[in-house]
Every structure is written in C-alpha cells, then in structure tokens.
Design a protein around this motif. Structure first.
Motif, PDB file in Angstrom:
ATOM      1  N   ALA A 161       0.835  -1.206   0.000  1.00  0.00           N
ATOM      2  CA  ALA A 161       0.000   0.000   0.000  1.00  0.00           C
ATOM      3  C   ALA A 161       0.865   1.250   0.000  1.00  0.00           C
ATOM      4  N   MET A 162       1.959   1.211   0.752  1.00  0.00           N
ATOM      5  CA  MET A 162       2.877   2.352   0.780  1.00  0.00           C
ATOM      6  C   MET A 162       3.428   2.637  -0.617  1.00  0.00           C
ATOM      7  N   ALA A 163       3.949   1.589  -1.269  1.00  0.00           N
ATOM      8  CA  ALA A 163       4.526   1.767  -2.599  1.00  0.00           C
ATOM      9  C   ALA A 163       3.480   2.241  -3.600  1.00  0.00           C
ATOM     10  N   ALA A 164       2.280   1.669  -3.532  1.00  0.00           N
ATOM     11  CA  ALA A 164       1.219   2.046  -4.472  1.00  0.00           C
ATOM     12  C   ALA A 164       0.781   3.492  -4.255  1.00  0.00           C
ATOM     13  N   MET A 165       0.695   3.908  -2.996  1.00  0.00           N
ATOM     14  CA  MET A 165       0.277   5.277  -2.707  1.00  0.00           C
ATOM     15  C   MET A 165       1.305   6.276  -3.217  1.00  0.00           C
ATOM     16  N   ILE A 166       2.575   5.983  -2.994  1.00  0.00           N
ATOM     17  CA  ILE A 166       3.623   6.902  -3.453  1.00  0.00           C
ATOM     18  C   ILE A 166       3.643   6.973  -4.983  1.00  0.00           C
ATOM     19  N   ALA A 167       3.526   5.827  -5.629  1.00  0.00           N
ATOM     20  CA  ALA A 167       3.596   5.792  -7.090  1.00  0.00           C
ATOM     21  C   ALA A 167       2.369   6.393  -7.753  1.00  0.00           C
ATOM     22  N   GLY A 168       1.230   6.320  -7.079  1.00  0.00           N
ATOM     23  CA  GLY A 168      -0.024   6.683  -7.732  1.00  0.00           C
ATOM     24  C   GLY A 168      -0.623   8.015  -7.368  1.00  0.00           C
ATOM     25  N   ASN A 169       0.000   8.750  -6.455  1.00  0.00           N
ATOM     26  CA  ASN A 169      -0.596  10.013  -6.017  1.00  0.00           C
ATOM     27  C   ASN A 169       0.451  11.109  -6.065  1.00  0.00           C
ATOM     28  N   SER A 170       0.434  11.916  -7.112  1.00  0.00           N
ATOM     29  CA  SER A 170       1.436  12.956  -7.290  1.00  0.00           C
ATOM     30  C   SER A 170       1.269  14.107  -6.302  1.00  0.00           C
ATOM     31  N   GLU A 171       0.160  14.142  -5.580  1.00  0.00           N
ATOM     32  CA  GLU A 171      -0.040  15.196  -4.591  1.00  0.00           C
ATOM     33  C   GLU A 171       0.719  14.929  -3.299  1.00  0.00           C
ATOM     34  N   LEU A 172       1.219  13.699  -3.131  1.00  0.00           N
ATOM     35  CA  LEU A 172       1.993  13.367  -1.941  1.00  0.00           C
ATOM     36  C   LEU A 172       3.441  13.757  -2.189  1.00  0.00           C
ATOM     37  N   VAL A 173       3.908  14.777  -1.496  1.00  0.00           N
ATOM     38  CA  VAL A 173       5.246  15.303  -1.769  1.00  0.00           C
ATOM     39  C   VAL A 173       6.196  15.122  -0.593  1.00  0.00           C
ATOM     40  N   SER A 174       5.723  14.555   0.505  1.00  0.00           N
ATOM     41  CA  SER A 174       6.585  14.339   1.660  1.00  0.00           C
ATOM     42  C   SER A 174       6.261  12.998   2.295  1.00  0.00           C
ATOM     43  N   VAL A 175       7.219  12.482   3.063  1.00  0.00           N
ATOM     44  CA  VAL A 175       7.000  11.226   3.779  1.00  0.00           C
ATOM     45  C   VAL A 175       5.860  11.382   4.771  1.00  0.00           C
TER      46      VAL A 175
END
Length: 262
Positions: A161-175
């Motif tokens: 889920a972590m990898a998918a969220m990072i790869a799929g949501n360009s609005e997430l810009v920080s850890v």
C-alpha cells in the motif's frame, strides 16, 4: 541489417489475446509482467537505456533467473543475436522471499537458483505463436511465485500500500503526507521501505516526481522547463536539472532532444 525488438507489458491483467492468468491472489506479489523479444543481425548490437521503477524485478532468460534490485540511476543493456526475457515487476511483499537486505541489491543483480521456473518459462517461449507463448510464460512465472511465497501478511500488504500510494498520487510530496494517508508513523514507513523495498520512502517520492517530470518534458515539448519544475514541486528549474543529471545522466533539454521532443 535486420534489427527487430518487441515488448509486451501487462499491468493488472494482460494484453495478450490468449489471456494471462493473473488471479487477485497473485497480484499481492507482482504488479505487472514484461516480455521483450529481440532479433539483432549478426555483428550488430542494440544498446537499451532503462530507467526502471524503484522496485525489484524478477527476470528469466534462456540460461538464468535473476533478481534485479531497486535502481537509483539509468541502466544499460546491450542486446545481441536473438533472445527474450520474461520479467515480473515485484510488489514489495515478494522481496523478502529473495533477500533480507534489498538495499544491498541497489543497482545490482542476484542470480536465483530456480531450475523448475527456468524450464517452464523456456518451454513456454518455444511456442511458435507469439501471443500464446507470452501468455504461457506469464502463467508459468505467476504460478511459480504463488507456489514459493507464503500467505501475504498484514505488514507486507501495508508495504504494498505504501509503494502504491507513493507511485499513484502525485499530490503526496513528503513522507509525512504518505504516513498520514496510511495512518502510520514516519518511522513505520521507513522500516517498511528498508525491509521490503531497499530505498527509503523519501527516495521513492523523489523518483516518482522525476519520472513524472521526465514524462511531461518528453510528451509536452511546448511547456517550458521552469513551469514543469514548479508543477512537480521542485524549488526551481536548476533543481530539476540537477535531479535529471544525477539519475539520468543528462539535462532535461538533452532528454527532450533524445526523445524527439524538439
């Protein structure tokens, strides 16, 4: 000179007319499959430059099975003669089957002893019908993964889920954004990334941002690079250029030229 290359890539399903069995249970282990086939004239070679996703790949060729660890830069491979490869882009949940230290495999490869998998894929790729052989090869890899891997744990699913969220949501810009989205701590994300990926969550975010910026620069040559840098959260165009140079080995302008964008 005869130089031909063909690649089939399937993501969460299959493009083959015969179909590639990929039941939901197998999707915990592999995101998609890729199958390049090439036929290079004698005495010639074809150099392929690849910026892989920051994840591990299982690749089967005629004489070996390899695990390629997460990459931090562009890789090169020279193709000669006639050949093929059958690969699976692995989800984080599958990585501990092959290594307890994925960070130790950054930008390198590990040969895997899997004679049954090698034989099954090799037999499938001998089929003269292209669609059929690729479908059978994917089926063989997916079946082997299902046989080797234990039932997926909650922790492994969280890593996916972590990898998918990072790869799929360009609005997430920080850890911190990712941690909030998954309702876990930053320390938990770092632990998951270390165990299941081999790159930290911040590195995964930077790679996604770079790949998105590179794709925009290539596909929209009318956009100025300063605007692209701002769109993807870079402080300015020079920071984007530095990221390009560090990972890709050339500037955004050079990338556009090589991609036919200008």
């Amino acid at each position: 000179m005869t130089t031909t290359s063909r690649e089939s890539c399937t993501r969460h399903g299959c493009q083959h007319s015969t179909g590639c069995p990929h039941p939901p249970a197998w999707r915990s282990w592999s995101e998609w499959f890729w199958i390049p086939e090439w036929d290079i004239a004698p005495g010639r070679s074809s150099r392929q430059q690849v910026l892989s996703f920051p994840a591990s790949n299982l690749a089967i060729q005629r004489d070996m099975v390899e695990l390629a660890g997460p990459t931090t830069r562009v890789s090169q491979q020279d193709l000669e003669g006639r050949g093929w490869a059958v690969g699976a882009l692995l989800h984080p949940a599958a990585v501990p089957l092959f290594t307890a230290d994925p960070a130790g495999l950054r930008d390198t490869k590990l040969e895997i002893s899997a004679p049954g998998l090698l034989a099954a894929v090799g037999q499938a790729m001998e089929n003269p019908d292209g669609e059929t052989r690729r479908g059978q090869a994917v089926d063989a890899v997916a079946r082997w993964l299902a046989e080797q891997l234990p039932e997926v744990s909650e922790e492994a699913l969280l890593a996916n889920a972590m990898a998918a969220m990072i790869a799929g949501n360009s609005e997430l810009v920080s850890v911190e954004d990712v941690a909030e989205g998954l309702a876990v701590s930053v320390r938990t994300l770092q632990r998951l990334a270390k165990k299941y990926v081999g790159l930290g969550p911040a590195a995964l975010i930077r790679r996604r941002r770079l790949q998105e910026a590179a794709d925009r620069a290539r596909s929209h040559p009318e956009l100025d690079l300063a605007g692209i840098a701002a769109e993807f959260g870079y402080a300015d165009q020079s920071h984007l250029a530095n990221d390009f140079q560090r990972v890709l080995g050339f500037t955004p302008s050079s990338y556009r030229q090589q991609s036919g964008g200008l």
